[in-house]
Design a protein around this motif. Structure first.
Motif, PDB file in Angstrom:
ATOM      1  N   GLU A   1      -2.177   4.850   9.376  1.00 47.77           N
ATOM      2  CA  GLU A   1      -1.157   3.847   9.016  1.00 47.77           C
ATOM      3  C   GLU A   1      -0.914   2.886  10.172  1.00 47.77           C
ATOM      4  O   GLU A   1      -0.780   1.673   9.983  1.00 47.77           O
TER       5      GLU A   1
ATOM      6  N   GLN B   1      -5.612   0.269  -2.840  1.00 45.50           N
ATOM      7  CA  GLN B   1      -6.120   1.556  -2.367  1.00 45.50           C
ATOM      8  C   GLN B   1      -6.823   2.302  -3.507  1.00 45.50           C
ATOM      9  O   GLN B   1      -6.313   2.364  -4.618  1.00 45.50           O
ATOM     10  N   LYS B   2      -7.982   2.869  -3.177  1.00 44.01           N
ATOM     11  CA  LYS B   2      -8.759   3.577  -4.204  1.00 44.01           C
ATOM     12  C   LYS B   2      -8.944   5.061  -3.904  1.00 44.01           C
ATOM     13  O   LYS B   2      -9.092   5.863  -4.820  1.00 44.01           O
TER      14      LYS B   2
ATOM     15  N   LEU C   1      -4.334   9.327  -5.327  1.00 41.40           N
ATOM     16  CA  LEU C   1      -5.514   8.485  -5.553  1.00 41.40           C
ATOM     17  C   LEU C   1      -6.761   9.341  -5.808  1.00 41.40           C
ATOM     18  O   LEU C   1      -7.737   8.867  -6.384  1.00 41.40           O
ATOM     19  N   ASP C   2      -6.718  10.581  -5.326  1.00 35.69           N
ATOM     20  CA  ASP C   2      -7.925  11.423  -5.337  1.00 35.69           C
ATOM     21  C   ASP C   2      -7.976  12.327  -6.559  1.00 35.69           C
ATOM     22  O   ASP C   2      -6.965  12.600  -7.191  1.00 35.69           O
ATOM     23  N   LYS C   3      -9.189  12.789  -6.835  1.00 32.62           N
ATOM     24  CA  LYS C   3      -9.357  13.717  -7.961  1.00 32.62           C
ATOM     25  C   LYS C   3      -9.426  15.159  -7.435  1.00 32.62           C
ATOM     26  O   LYS C   3     -10.273  15.480  -6.599  1.00 32.62           O
TER      27      LYS C   3
ATOM     28  N   LEU D   1       0.340  14.052  16.712  1.00 34.95           N
ATOM     29  CA  LEU D   1       0.056  13.015  15.723  1.00 34.95           C
ATOM     30  C   LEU D   1      -0.651  13.593  14.512  1.00 34.95           C
ATOM     31  O   LEU D   1      -1.580  14.398  14.646  1.00 34.95           O
ATOM     32  N   ASN D   2      -0.231  13.155  13.345  1.00 34.82           N
ATOM     33  CA  ASN D   2      -0.953  13.482  12.117  1.00 34.82           C
ATOM     34  C   ASN D   2      -1.977  12.359  11.883  1.00 34.82           C
ATOM     35  O   ASN D   2      -1.651  11.184  12.073  1.00 34.82           O
ATOM     36  N   PRO D   3      -3.192  12.705  11.479  1.00 41.87           N
ATOM     37  CA  PRO D   3      -4.222  11.668  11.317  1.00 41.87           C
ATOM     38  C   PRO D   3      -3.812  10.536  10.366  1.00 41.87           C
ATOM     39  O   PRO D   3      -4.180   9.382  10.588  1.00 41.87           O
TER      40      PRO D   3
ATOM     41  N   TYR E   1      -8.421   8.290  -0.627  1.00 41.24           N
ATOM     42  CA  TYR E   1      -8.033   8.742   0.704  1.00 41.24           C
ATOM     43  C   TYR E   1      -8.837  10.004   0.994  1.00 41.24           C
ATOM     44  O   TYR E   1      -8.932  10.890   0.137  1.00 41.24           O
TER      45      TYR E   1
ATOM     46  N   MET F   1       2.242  10.616   1.730  1.00 42.80           N
ATOM     47  CA  MET F   1       1.120  11.518   1.499  1.00 42.80           C
ATOM     48  C   MET F   1       0.941  11.797   0.007  1.00 42.80           C
ATOM     49  O   MET F   1      -0.174  11.797  -0.503  1.00 42.80           O
TER      50      MET F   1
ATOM     51  N   PHE G   1       0.817  20.624  11.686  1.00 44.69           N
ATOM     52  CA  PHE G   1       1.245  19.254  11.334  1.00 44.69           C
ATOM     53  C   PHE G   1       0.036  18.332  11.327  1.00 44.69           C
ATOM     54  O   PHE G   1       0.095  17.219  10.812  1.00 44.69           O
ATOM     55  N   ILE G   2      -1.061  18.779  11.905  1.00 45.14           N
ATOM     56  CA  ILE G   2      -2.256  17.934  12.046  1.00 45.14           C
ATOM     57  C   ILE G   2      -3.023  17.782  10.727  1.00 45.14           C
ATOM     58  O   ILE G   2      -3.869  16.894  10.606  1.00 45.14           O
ATOM     59  N   CYS G   3      -2.723  18.590   9.732  1.00 45.92           N
ATOM     60  CA  CYS G   3      -3.484  18.529   8.476  1.00 45.92           C
ATOM     61  C   CYS G   3      -3.359  17.138   7.839  1.00 45.92           C
ATOM     62  O   CYS G   3      -2.254  16.679   7.573  1.00 45.92           O
ATOM     63  N   PRO G   4      -4.475  16.465   7.585  1.00 45.61           N
ATOM     64  CA  PRO G   4      -4.424  15.111   7.026  1.00 45.61           C
ATOM     65  C   PRO G   4      -3.853  15.061   5.609  1.00 45.61           C
ATOM     66  O   PRO G   4      -3.541  13.982   5.122  1.00 45.61           O
ATOM     67  N   ALA G   5      -3.710  16.217   4.958  1.00 50.53           N
ATOM     68  CA  ALA G   5      -3.136  16.225   3.607  1.00 50.53           C
ATOM     69  C   ALA G   5      -1.752  16.875   3.619  1.00 50.53           C
ATOM     70  O   ALA G   5      -1.161  17.083   2.561  1.00 50.53           O
ATOM     71  N   LYS G   6      -1.267  17.214   4.783  1.00 52.56           N
ATOM     72  CA  LYS G   6       0.039  17.893   4.927  1.00 52.56           C
ATOM     73  C   LYS G   6       0.163  19.079   3.960  1.00 52.56           C
ATOM     74  O   LYS G   6       1.137  19.225   3.231  1.00 52.56           O
TER      75      LYS G   6
ATOM     76  N   LYS H   1      -0.796   8.906  -1.612  1.00 49.36           N
ATOM     77  CA  LYS H   1      -2.198   8.781  -1.196  1.00 49.36           C
ATOM     78  C   LYS H   1      -3.061   9.845  -1.863  1.00 49.36           C
ATOM     79  O   LYS H   1      -4.159   9.568  -2.327  1.00 49.36           O
TER      80      LYS H   1
ATOM     81  N   LEU I   1      -8.114  18.580   1.415  1.00 56.10           N
ATOM     82  CA  LEU I   1      -9.251  17.648   1.433  1.00 56.10           C
ATOM     83  C   LEU I   1     -10.510  18.319   1.981  1.00 56.10           C
ATOM     84  O   LEU I   1     -11.556  17.687   2.127  1.00 56.10           O
TER      85      LEU I   1
ATOM     86  N   HIS J   1       0.840  -1.205   0.000  1.00 54.62           N
ATOM     87  CA  HIS J   1       0.000   0.000   0.000  1.00 54.62           C
ATOM     88  C   HIS J   1       0.868   1.246   0.000  1.00 54.62           C
ATOM     89  O   HIS J   1       1.951   1.248   0.547  1.00 54.62           O
ATOM     90  N   PHE J   2       0.332   2.301  -0.625  1.00 49.82           N
ATOM     91  CA  PHE J   2       1.025   3.589  -0.534  1.00 49.82           C
ATOM     92  C   PHE J   2       0.969   4.062   0.902  1.00 49.82           C
ATOM     93  O   PHE J   2      -0.069   3.950   1.555  1.00 49.82           O
ATOM     94  N   THR J   3       2.048   4.629   1.375  1.00 47.05           N
ATOM     95  CA  THR J   3       2.014   5.216   2.711  1.00 47.05           C
ATOM     96  C   THR J   3       2.348   6.702   2.659  1.00 47.05           C
ATOM     97  O   THR J   3       1.977   7.451   3.546  1.00 47.05           O
TER      98      THR J   3
ATOM     99  N   VAL K   1     -10.108  10.170   9.135  1.00 51.93           N
ATOM    100  CA  VAL K   1      -9.487   9.919   7.839  1.00 51.93           C
ATOM    101  C   VAL K   1      -9.796   8.492   7.433  1.00 51.93           C
ATOM    102  O   VAL K   1      -9.938   7.615   8.286  1.00 51.93           O
TER     103      VAL K   1
END
Ligand SMILES: Cc1cc2nc3c(=O)[nH]c(=O)nc-3n(C[C@H](O)[C@H](O)[C@H](O)COP(=O)(O)OP(=O)(O)OC[C@H]3O[C@@H](n4cnc5c(N)ncnc54)[C@H](O)[C@@H]3O)c2cc1C
Ligand code: SF4
Lengths: 92, 434
Positions: B259, B276-277, A13-15, B252-254, B279, A7, A40-45, A10, A63, A3-5, B188
């Motif tokens: 992961e 994976q499709k 994958l999105d449009k 922590l980052n979500p 995120y 950012m 740093f908390i941003c889920p998309a960095k 990941k 996102l 799996h991609f890990t 997430v």
């Protein structure tokens, strides 16, 4: 599991359809270290500091969750992107 | 659009807004829904299980063509320790019959879009790709909304705000304060594809049956939060959610939490060999009843996440509360339309109806849940391994006689935690759960 890990992968994958102007801003006068302390908390960095220690906002990867707005209300100037732009989920 | 005037304007094409629009359009009102996504659902993310108790009232035969993924017949609630899990589950065949316990996994990009088509068929107009930034005021009262586009002014007698958790509009009206980090959860999620056959075999399912697994304890890497695995038709939804406050505290980052969750020994086998499709990320308002927004005013009502209607306890209900509050706002608007009176007094009927509905009653019952969890961080960092170790040791087959072992373990528990704190946590937890 392959799996991609990262950012970058990941988000790949999105449009996304980026608008010409950013819908996110760090308010003028904010301490750039807010990026390390809170954003740093941003889920998309989306927020990073460059070599000179200045904040970079990669709004095109946003996102649109609103986490940064709640985590750093005094520093982040947040609005929704232009209608029809930004992320489009195929699954959701 | 400037000269058109609608009976009602709905901001947001999620379950709350679409339910309101459906009810109003069916009653003959001229309704417009304004949605910022390319289509309804394009911006919407949840776990999740769509709870369809209100959908059944509005569209009784929705199962005929709604894009349902699976009927949830099995639910599991487990506690993760750092290397294991302990928990309980239930599975009932009755949940596979007829209305399937009103619990279906769906993918919101497809489901909300389908619902929006039903709303259009009922007579409402929907514009997509339009984001509403402000209200139009006349004599200090709301007379419409402004969308960020040319000719974006829309006029209407009543506005239903169903713009979701980041309701900048309800904030603008002063209806509520900003979301607070301790009672707002960021979730997430990844969509992972797997062949249908594999999903059935891996989760022990027949036909359209599906599972919902929820994980507590050390699911969010020590932060206050939980994780989930839900089965769709040929994908699985895997995600974590944690309060913004505790993610900040734990640095922590979500995505790192996700992961960690995906690689936990209890989760890894469930997601292996998948592709994976997508995120995604989304907020959950977990402030409950105490942090509610004001629910109505002159010419305006607020429904769904925008008002804070989520029951994020064990039940994880949001979609049905959104639909119920949207429906009640719609019904109230219909009454106001008949009377030609959209004053705050007339719209107070919305609050009266909410008080008799499960939506507000459940919110009141669980009003302290996020505060309680915030005060008990030990449930997410210290206790998972403390309890996990006890269970693992008790069941370790090592030749130690049972009675001395049990005494030794009881002593170990009492030396690792103050018994009063342990008891108090147990009592607090009961209030959060039922
Ligand atoms: C990770 C996660 C897991 C969840 N799991 C579950 C679950 O398993 N079961 C469950 O029942 N609930 C679950 N929920 C909660 C549930 O998703 C929400 O409660 C529900 O979607 C709320 O519906 P809504 O219509 O109020 O808001 P939303 O679904 O958010 O809809 C709001 C709509 O308004 C639009 N919008 C917003 N602002 C504007 C604007 N200014 N102009 C135009 N359009 C706008 C948005 O694009 C969106 O379409 C979960 C939530 C999350 C985040
Ligand atoms: S809205 Fe969410 S994804 Fe976008 S920048 Fe803020 S935290 Fe990151």
């Amino acid at each position: 599991m392959k799996h991609f890990t990262s950012m970058e992968d990941k988000l790949g994958l999105d449009k996304f359809t980026a608008f010409e102007k950013s819908h996110l801003k760090i308010k003028p006068g904010s301490d750039p270290l807010v990026v390390e302390r809170k954003l740093f908390i941003c889920p998309a960095k989306v927020y990073e500091l460059n070599d000179k220690g200045e904040p970079i906002v990669s709004f095109e990867n946003c996102l649109e969750c609103g986490t940064c707005r709640v985590a750093a209300p005094d520093e982040v100037d947040w609005m929704y992107p232009q209608g029809g732009y930004g992320v489009t989920f195929k699954f959701g | 659009m400037a000269d058109e005037k609608f009976d009602a304007i709905v901001v947001g094409g999620g379950p709350a807004g679409l339910s309101a629009a459906y009810v109003m359009a069916k009653a003959g009102m001229q309704v417009i829904v304004v949605e910022r996504g390319e289509y309804c659902g394009a911006k919407n993310v949840f776990g999740g299980i769509f709870f369809t108790n209100v959908m059944r009232e509005l569209i009784p035969d929705f199962l005929k063509d709604a894009p349902i993924e699976r009927n949830i017949t099995k639910r599991r609630f487990a506690f993760l320790s750092s290397d294991g899990e302990f928990g309980g589950d239930f599975k009932f065949d009755r949940f596979n019959k007829d209305f399937a316990n009103n619990s279906f996994t769906v993918l919101r990009a497809k489901f909300d879009k389908w619902f929006s088509e039903k709303v259009e068929a009922a007579g409402a107009m929907i514009i997509t790709g339009a984001v509403v930034d402000d209200f139009i005021l006349k004599d200090g009262k709301i007379a419409g909304v402004k969308a960020r586009m040319d000719d974006g002014e829309l006029y209407g007698d009543v506005v239903v705000l169903a713009d979701g958790v980041n309701s900048l509009l309800a904030k603008k009206l002063g209806f509520h304060k900003e979301l607070s980090p301790d009672s707002t959860i960021v979730g997430v999620k990844e969509i992972l594809s797997l062949p249908e056959e594999k999903i059935r075999d891996r989760f022990g399912l027949n036909g359209n049956e599906g599972v919902a697994y929820e994980y507590f304890g050390y699911a969010a890497k020590g932060a206050i939060g939980s994780g989930f695995v839900y089965t769709n038709k040929d994908t699985i939804s895997v995600g974590v959610g944690a309060t913004i406050k505790s993610l900040l505290e734990h640095k922590l980052n979500p995505n790192d939490v996700l992961e960690h969750f995906k690689n936990h020994p209890a989760i890894r086998p469930l997601v292996r060999d998948s592709e994976q499709k997508e995120y995604s990320a989304h907020l959950i308002p977990d402030g409950g009843f105490k942090k509610f927004s004001k629910l109505y005013g002159d010419n305006v009502m607020v429904a769904g996440d925008a008002a804070g209607f989520v029951n994020a306890t064990l039940f994880h209900e949001g979609t049905n509360l959104a639909m119920e509050t949207g429906k009640l706002a719609g019904e109230t608007a219909v009454e106001a339309f008949k009377k030609k009176d959209y004053s705050s007094e007339s719209l107070s009927l919305y609050h009266t109806r909410l008080k008799n509905s499960f939506s507000l009653r459940d919110m009141k019952q669980f009003k302290n849940s996020s505060e309680t969890l915030d005060k008990n961080p030990q449930l997410f960092d210290k206790y998972p391994d403390m309890i996990g170790d006890l269970i693992a040791e008790l069941f370790t087959v090592d030749g130690e006689a049972k009675w001395p072992k049990e005494r030794r373990l009881a002593m170990k528990l009492l030396t690792s935690e103050n018994p009063f704190r342990l008891l108090k946590t147990a009592i607090d937890m009961r209030r959060v759960i039922i």
